[in-house]
Design an enzyme around this catalytic site. Structure first.
Site, PDB file in Angstrom:
ATOM      1  N   ASN A 152       0.833  -1.268   0.034  1.00  0.00           N
ATOM      2  CA  ASN A 152      -0.021  -0.127  -0.003  1.00  0.00           C
ATOM      3  C   ASN A 152       0.726   1.077  -0.090  1.00  0.00           C
ATOM      4  OD1 ASN A 152       0.157  -1.438   2.680  1.00  0.00           O
ATOM      5  ND2 ASN A 152      -0.402   0.506   3.427  1.00  0.00           N
ATOM      6  N   CYS A 325      -3.999   4.574   7.271  1.00  0.00           N
ATOM      7  CA  CYS A 325      -4.223   3.705   8.528  1.00  0.00           C
ATOM      8  C   CYS A 325      -3.494   4.213   9.706  1.00  0.00           C
ATOM      9  CB  CYS A 325      -4.435   2.330   8.553  1.00  0.00           C
ATOM     10  SG  CYS A 325      -5.430   1.781   7.202  1.00  0.00           S
TER      11      CYS A 325
END
Length: 374
Positions: A152, A325
């Site tokens: 990611n 996140c």
């Protein structure tokens, strides 16, 4: 108007997907578990259609798709759901990497706290897993191997096919976090040696709050997962709770559209990436990671701090300096740290990510802004 270049964090919902979701919310709002009337049956049909659409992304059977709230929940089920079986058969060894998403690393840490053992495959500056390293770590008591497909932060595409070949003669379960590749770079996900695949709708132009865990059968047996939530027995008892039929239908449609347009979208994304690299080269950019996705570029400009760069780029483009996140923690990227990059390069790292909907990246203006910091 600021151009959004943080698609790895979340993507906009496709218009046709939004239309379907709204229709489901306002017109076909039945509970898919209510089979005594047409409203429930209509929702049930929508869910089953979506189940096939999601399965088709990875060449799976629709019976192998379990709907969840997203890849984080899917990862937790895939990892924590094996605990009971691992204890029963005395297999408590797990293999993963240090560049995994926290949604994989933290569930594994929970198992370690309960007596399991974890071995980490190390990566170098390329950010890529060496299949030989996996082979060297496999043991008779290895229960699970969990390796992401596309990172990611860097976009590094891991060699799934080669990893599957290493695992061909071993019975460890293979879990792949495919949040960043599902529907975009999906071909390798078709490999039958991959036992479990995690996906999120909001990475592939569907709404937030919906995802899936594909649990592929070996012969006629699926991995011996146990639920981590209880109550209701939905989704083969693995994920109880009322199915979010509107979100599921939207996720399914988004997957179908993505599969149909995958090649065209990749070509467009690569064109944008090459143009951005061409201009960043002029100010000595360093590119973090090898064999990376067409949809993302992680780069550092020597002498430029990422926080200062994002302030300078404000109003022009929205980019990131880490995982969405964990970005609030202000700690150095665990991914870039695991790649053994030097601290200045890590502190300067920026991630730009785009989609087929991105018509143009103002790379010359980006370079002009960043040049003011040199």
């Amino acid at each position: 108007m600021t151009l959004y270049l943080d698609m790895n964090a979340t993507t906009p919902v496709l218009p046709e997907v939004a239309d379907l979701v709204l229709k489901m919310f306002t017109e076909q709002y039945g509970n898919a578990g209510s089979r005594t009337h047409e409203f429930g049956l209509s929702a049930k049909r929508a869910v089953e259609k979506a189940r096939k659409q999601v399965a088709d992304v990875a060449g799976a059977d629709k019976s192998e798709v379990i709907f969840t709230s997203g890849a984080t929940e899917s990862n937790n089920i895939a990892i924590l759901g094996l605990k009971e079986y691992g204890n029963e058969v005395s297999k408590r060894h797990i293999i993963t990497t240090r560049i995994e998403h926290k949604a994989v690393l933290e569930p594994i840490e929970q198992l370690v706290n309960q007596g399991f053992e974890v071995s980490y495959i190390e990566v170098d500056e390329s950010g890529l897993v060496d299949p030989a390293s996996l082979k060297s770590l496999l043991r008779e008591d290895t229960l699970l191997v969990s390796i992401m497909h596309v990172n990611n932060e860097t976009g590094c595409i891991q060699p799934l096919v080669e990893l599957c070949e290493i695992l061909a003669e071993h019975d460890a379960y293979f879990h792949v976090d495919a949040a960043q590749s599902f529907g975009k770079l999906s071909m390798d996900l078709n490999h039958s040696r991959i036992d479990m695949i995690s996906a999120s709708g909001h990475k592939v132009y569907a709404p937030n709050g919906i995802g899936a865990l594909i649990i592929r059968k070996r012969g006629f047996m699926r991995p011996p997962l146990k639920p981590i939530l209880f109550g209701g027995g939905q989704e083969k008892t693995l994920r109880p709770g009322t199915l979010a039929a509107p979100l599921i239908a939207g996720f399914g449609l988004a997957c179908e559209i993505a599969v149909k347009n995958s090649d065209t979208w990749q070509a467009h994304a690569m064109k944008l990436k090459n143009e951005l690299i061409e201009d960043l080269d002029k100010i000595g950019a360093q590119y973090n990671g090898a064999n990376t996705s067409p949809y993302v570029l992680n780069f550092s400009i020597p002498g430029v701090n990422s926080e200062a760069a994002m302030v300078m780029l404000k109003g022009l483009v929205a980019v990131s300096n880490g995982s969405a996140c964990t970005s609030s923690s202000y700690t150095p990227s665990h991914v870039l740290t695991a790649m053994k990059l030097d601290s200045k390069r890590i502190e300067g790292a920026l991630r730009a990510s785009w989609s087929h909907q991105t018509d143009f990246i103002p790379s010359k203006q980006i370079v002009e802004k960043l040049s003011q910091l040199l």
